[in-house]
Design a protein around this motif. Structure first.
Motif, PDB file in Angstrom:
ATOM      1  N   LYS A 113       0.664  50.113  27.425  1.00  0.00           N
ATOM      2  CA  LYS A 113       1.685  50.760  26.268  1.00  0.00           C
ATOM      3  C   LYS A 113       1.531  49.879  25.105  1.00  0.00           C
ATOM      4  CE  LYS A 113       4.994  53.415  29.109  1.00  0.00           C
ATOM      5  NZ  LYS A 113       6.225  53.473  29.516  1.00  0.00           N
ATOM      6  N   THR A 114       1.624  48.465  25.052  1.00  0.00           N
ATOM      7  CA  THR A 114       1.616  47.741  23.975  1.00  0.00           C
ATOM      8  C   THR A 114       0.573  47.825  23.131  1.00  0.00           C
ATOM      9  OG1 THR A 114       3.276  46.266  25.088  1.00  0.00           O
ATOM     10  CG2 THR A 114       2.008  45.486  23.279  1.00  0.00           C
ATOM     11  N   ALA A 115      -0.772  47.830  24.054  1.00  0.00           N
ATOM     12  CA  ALA A 115      -2.063  47.993  23.417  1.00  0.00           C
ATOM     13  C   ALA A 115      -2.077  49.219  22.468  1.00  0.00           C
ATOM     14  CB  ALA A 115      -3.339  47.781  24.417  1.00  0.00           C
ATOM     15  N   VAL A 116      -1.644  50.089  23.009  1.00  0.00           N
ATOM     16  CA  VAL A 116      -1.859  51.650  22.658  1.00  0.00           C
ATOM     17  C   VAL A 116      -0.972  51.659  20.960  1.00  0.00           C
ATOM     18  CG1 VAL A 116      -1.194  53.961  22.747  1.00  0.00           C
ATOM     19  CG2 VAL A 116      -2.362  52.973  24.758  1.00  0.00           C
ATOM     20  N   GLU A 117       0.124  50.922  21.241  1.00  0.00           N
ATOM     21  CA  GLU A 117       1.069  51.204  20.090  1.00  0.00           C
ATOM     22  C   GLU A 117       0.396  50.107  19.004  1.00  0.00           C
ATOM     23  OE1 GLU A 117       4.723  49.479  21.433  1.00  0.00           O
ATOM     24  OE2 GLU A 117       5.532  51.193  22.407  1.00  0.00           O
ATOM     25  N   GLU A 118      -0.210  48.935  19.371  1.00  0.00           N
ATOM     26  CA  GLU A 118      -0.673  48.245  18.469  1.00  0.00           C
ATOM     27  C   GLU A 118      -2.146  48.822  17.792  1.00  0.00           C
ATOM     28  OE1 GLU A 118       1.006  43.951  20.608  1.00  0.00           O
ATOM     29  OE2 GLU A 118      -1.253  44.879  20.847  1.00  0.00           O
ATOM     30  N   LEU A 119      -2.960  49.381  18.705  1.00  0.00           N
ATOM     31  CA  LEU A 119      -4.099  49.975  18.115  1.00  0.00           C
ATOM     32  C   LEU A 119      -3.649  51.382  17.211  1.00  0.00           C
ATOM     33  CD1 LEU A 119      -6.500  50.111  21.383  1.00  0.00           C
ATOM     34  CD2 LEU A 119      -6.956  49.015  19.048  1.00  0.00           C
ATOM     35  N   SER A 120      -2.723  51.893  17.608  1.00  0.00           N
ATOM     36  CA  SER A 120      -2.316  53.189  16.795  1.00  0.00           C
ATOM     37  C   SER A 120      -1.771  52.741  15.580  1.00  0.00           C
ATOM     38  CB  SER A 120      -1.046  53.745  17.540  1.00  0.00           C
ATOM     39  OG  SER A 120      -1.457  54.373  18.553  1.00  0.00           O
ATOM     40  N   GLU A 121      -1.138  51.324  15.385  1.00  0.00           N
ATOM     41  CA  GLU A 121      -0.810  51.074  14.188  1.00  0.00           C
ATOM     42  C   GLU A 121      -1.983  50.416  13.460  1.00  0.00           C
ATOM     43  OE1 GLU A 121       1.407  49.641  10.988  1.00  0.00           O
ATOM     44  OE2 GLU A 121       2.078  50.740  12.503  1.00  0.00           O
ATOM     45  N   PHE A 122      -2.980  49.973  13.943  1.00  0.00           N
ATOM     46  CA  PHE A 122      -4.360  49.556  13.150  1.00  0.00           C
ATOM     47  C   PHE A 122      -4.859  50.587  12.720  1.00  0.00           C
ATOM     48  CE2 PHE A 122      -8.647  48.190  13.066  1.00  0.00           C
ATOM     49  CZ  PHE A 122      -8.715  47.233  12.613  1.00  0.00           C
ATOM     50  N   LYS A 123      -5.043  51.686  13.728  1.00  0.00           N
ATOM     51  CA  LYS A 123      -5.831  52.684  13.099  1.00  0.00           C
ATOM     52  C   LYS A 123      -5.172  53.695  11.802  1.00  0.00           C
ATOM     53  CE  LYS A 123      -7.145  57.443  14.531  1.00  0.00           C
ATOM     54  NZ  LYS A 123      -6.620  58.166  13.571  1.00  0.00           N
ATOM     55  N   SER A 124      -3.436  53.425  11.715  1.00  0.00           N
ATOM     56  CA  SER A 124      -2.948  54.092  10.777  1.00  0.00           C
ATOM     57  C   SER A 124      -3.394  53.450   9.383  1.00  0.00           C
ATOM     58  CB  SER A 124      -1.311  53.820  10.782  1.00  0.00           C
ATOM     59  OG  SER A 124      -0.885  52.696  11.071  1.00  0.00           O
ATOM     60  N   LYS A 125      -3.452  52.089   9.467  1.00  0.00           N
ATOM     61  CA  LYS A 125      -4.036  51.568   8.355  1.00  0.00           C
ATOM     62  C   LYS A 125      -5.398  51.918   7.699  1.00  0.00           C
ATOM     63  CE  LYS A 125      -1.312  47.186   9.014  1.00  0.00           C
ATOM     64  NZ  LYS A 125      -0.759  47.553   9.880  1.00  0.00           N
ATOM     65  N   LEU A 126      -6.386  52.386   8.830  1.00  0.00           N
ATOM     66  CA  LEU A 126      -7.569  52.998   8.497  1.00  0.00           C
ATOM     67  C   LEU A 126      -7.257  54.394   7.956  1.00  0.00           C
ATOM     68  CD1 LEU A 126      -9.953  51.738  11.467  1.00  0.00           C
ATOM     69  CD2 LEU A 126      -9.210  50.621   9.297  1.00  0.00           C
ATOM     70  N   ASP A 127      -6.296  54.974   8.498  1.00  0.00           N
ATOM     71  CA  ASP A 127      -6.269  56.650   8.219  1.00  0.00           C
ATOM     72  C   ASP A 127      -5.939  56.643   6.678  1.00  0.00           C
ATOM     73  OD1 ASP A 127      -6.595  57.675  10.671  1.00  0.00           O
ATOM     74  OD2 ASP A 127      -4.449  57.407  11.403  1.00  0.00           O
ATOM     75  N   VAL A 128      -4.929  55.668   6.204  1.00  0.00           N
ATOM     76  CA  VAL A 128      -4.417  55.408   4.817  1.00  0.00           C
ATOM     77  C   VAL A 128      -5.671  55.453   3.863  1.00  0.00           C
ATOM     78  CG1 VAL A 128      -3.335  54.109   3.028  1.00  0.00           C
ATOM     79  CG2 VAL A 128      -2.353  54.414   5.281  1.00  0.00           C
ATOM     80  N   GLN A 129      -6.660  54.414   4.283  1.00  0.00           N
ATOM     81  CA  GLN A 129      -7.872  54.586   3.621  1.00  0.00           C
ATOM     82  C   GLN A 129      -8.806  55.681   3.542  1.00  0.00           C
ATOM     83  OE1 GLN A 129      -9.815  50.496   2.826  1.00  0.00           O
ATOM     84  NE2 GLN A 129     -11.836  51.388   2.874  1.00  0.00           N
ATOM     85  N   LEU A 130      -8.919  56.146   4.716  1.00  0.00           N
ATOM     86  CA  LEU A 130      -9.447  57.595   4.963  1.00  0.00           C
ATOM     87  C   LEU A 130      -9.080  58.462   3.986  1.00  0.00           C
ATOM     88  CD1 LEU A 130     -11.859  59.102   6.512  1.00  0.00           C
ATOM     89  CD2 LEU A 130      -9.892  59.761   8.174  1.00  0.00           C
ATOM     90  N   LEU A 131      -8.056  58.754   3.826  1.00  0.00           N
ATOM     91  CA  LEU A 131      -7.159  59.708   2.916  1.00  0.00           C
ATOM     92  C   LEU A 131      -7.420  59.378   1.646  1.00  0.00           C
ATOM     93  CD1 LEU A 131      -4.126  60.632   5.392  1.00  0.00           C
ATOM     94  CD2 LEU A 131      -6.191  61.999   4.934  1.00  0.00           C
ATOM     95  N   GLY A 132      -7.769  58.349   1.162  1.00  0.00           N
ATOM     96  CA  GLY A 132      -7.751  57.839  -0.111  1.00  0.00           C
ATOM     97  C   GLY A 132      -6.751  57.340  -0.998  1.00  0.00           C
ATOM     98  N   GLN A 133      -5.981  56.767   0.000  1.00  0.00           N
ATOM     99  CA  GLN A 133      -4.563  56.476  -0.645  1.00  0.00           C
ATOM    100  C   GLN A 133      -4.399  54.858  -0.911  1.00  0.00           C
ATOM    101  OE1 GLN A 133      -1.717  57.335   2.164  1.00  0.00           O
ATOM    102  NE2 GLN A 133      -1.894  59.645   1.912  1.00  0.00           N
ATOM    103  N   THR A 134      -5.631  54.184  -0.322  1.00  0.00           N
ATOM    104  CA  THR A 134      -6.027  52.649  -0.629  1.00  0.00           C
ATOM    105  C   THR A 134      -7.504  52.451  -0.551  1.00  0.00           C
ATOM    106  OG1 THR A 134      -5.879  51.920   1.470  1.00  0.00           O
ATOM    107  CG2 THR A 134      -3.824  51.880   0.342  1.00  0.00           C
ATOM    108  N   THR A 135      -7.881  51.395  -1.273  1.00  0.00           N
ATOM    109  CA  THR A 135      -9.509  51.204  -1.265  1.00  0.00           C
ATOM    110  C   THR A 135      -9.495  49.694  -1.190  1.00  0.00           C
ATOM    111  OG1 THR A 135      -9.459  50.977  -3.612  1.00  0.00           O
ATOM    112  CG2 THR A 135     -10.181  53.161  -2.763  1.00  0.00           C
ATOM    113  N   ASN A 136     -10.812  49.273  -0.666  1.00  0.00           N
ATOM    114  CA  ASN A 136     -11.270  47.901  -0.378  1.00  0.00           C
ATOM    115  C   ASN A 136     -10.268  47.030   0.260  1.00  0.00           C
ATOM    116  OD1 ASN A 136     -13.445  48.376  -2.274  1.00  0.00           O
ATOM    117  ND2 ASN A 136     -12.495  48.121  -4.099  1.00  0.00           N
TER     118      ASN A 136
END
Length: 372
Positions: A193-216
């Motif tokens: 459960k902890t690993a799923v939560e941590e990976l989900s949080e990590f992926k959310s940072k990638l999602d932000v860049q995927l949506l063009g809200q941050t770069t580099n």
């Protein structure tokens, strides 16, 4: 131990004792067939791991998405029957091999696939690496990173579903056995459960860049060679120790926020690549990378082989390369594979230390740093 029938069960399920462990020792044990059916059901899960903002564009068809490209990478290392060597991590195979994992023949159509993207988004997100030669563009490095993280999250969520079956493994057992099985299952479930939560949080940072809200916000290190690489991989890890054997983050402490390293090796347009990716400002990962780069460049492939097999299940090997290994080298690979199998065994800090078992067959000819 005396518990009233209407009291909460001692196992922590939240159910009343009479609806949970009352009479459990008289119940029929789970059969191999039931366990295999449960495992197969988990493996057939379908979803699309794009951010919520893109879900409205999903097609109805969830595909078997390759995390390592079939057309360029897997075909490049396959034998004349289009098979590579990889790990078959399913219950039937674990029963057959008595819990041991060893490289086995897998067809390139089945290798490295998961049902984690719809046909529309798989094409939209990954055509830059599937339909074009790799040119070390940031868009391509990000796509590799995003797919690896989605695959790992899919696998970890599957492990969470599997933990429910583990909790039923005490059926037909005496009370003392029930207690220890539930203790182990609860610890495993907490970790997953902890690993799923941590990976989900990590992926959310990638999602932000995927949506063009941050770069580099991502750093990439690319190794390149004019030859196909014989070991291909797509995975993510929070490294615990570095190549010097030093502890760099204690993941046994659940208060520690892990820093992740995403890694991919593949062939594109006849050339071999290794791409290491991480979030900018991650000092633990940067220190890990520094210890990888210490030493002669001609030893990098050997270090990477230790790293790939020691940390990634989603690794595939050229049969001809494997056949040319010495017995000591094959034994080393199998030990590295088994080092991460037991979820209750701590990763040895010496896992990546040079023990004299070296590997050849690919040379790093150039190194490119992107955004760091």
């Amino acid at each position: 131990m005396k518990i009233g029938r209407n009291e909460k069960c001692w196992c922590g399920s939240g159910k009343k004792y009479k609806h949970c462990h009352y009479g459990r020792e008289s119940e029929k044990s789970i059969t191999k067939g039931e366990a295999i059916a449960h495992s197969n059901k988990i493996a057939q899960r379908k979803c699309c791991y794009v951010p919520a903002a893109l879900k409205g564009d999903c097609s109805k068809k969830i595909i078997n998405a390759h995390t390592v490209s079939k057309s360029s990478s897997l075909i490049a290392i396959a034998d004349d029957t289009n098979h590579v060597l990889g790990l078959k991590i399913d219950l039937p195979n674990l029963f057959k091999n008595k819990g041991r994992l060893t490289p086995e023949r897998i067809g390139v159509n089945q290798a490295s696939t998961f049902k984690g993207f719809c046909s529309h988004h798989d094409k939209l997100l990954f055509s830059c690496i599937e339909d074009k030669p790799f040119t070390k563009e940031e868009e391509q490095c990000f796509a590799l990173m995003y797919r690896s993280v989605a695959k790992e999250l899919y696998a970890k969520e599957g492990s969470l579903f599997s933990s429910d079956l583990l909790k039923q493994g005490d059926k037909g057992r005496q009370l003392i056995d029930q207690f220890f099985i539930q203790k182990i299952a609860s610890a495993n479930q907490l970790g997953v459960k902890t690993a799923v939560e941590e990976l989900s949080e990590f992926k959310s940072k990638l999602d932000v860049q995927l949506l063009g809200q941050t770069t580099n916000d991502m750093c990439h290190l690319v190794f390149e060679s004019s030859r196909p690489i014989p070991v291909v991989v797509s995975s993510i890890v929070a490294p615990v120790s570095d190549f010097n054997g030093c502890l760099i983050q204690d993941l046994g402490d659940l208060s520690v926020v892990p820093q992740y390293l995403v890694f991919n090796s593949f062939t594109s347009d006849g050339k071999g690549y290794v791409v290491l990716s991480w979030l900018k400002g991650q000092s633990v990962v940067q220190g890990f990378i520094d210890t990888l780069l210490i030493g002669p460049q001609n030893e990098l492939f050997s270090k990477l082989v230790h790293f790939f097999y020691g940390f990634a299940e989603n690794t595939f090997t050229s049969p001809s390369w494997w056949d040319n290994l010495l017995p000591a080298q094959k034994e080393k690979v199998e030990k590295l594979i088994m080092s991460g199998v037991d979820p209750f065994e701590r990763e040895p800090e010496s896992l990546l230390i040079d023990d004299g078992v070296r590997f050849s067959g690919w040379d790093v000819e150039s190194l490119t740093k992107i955004n760091f």
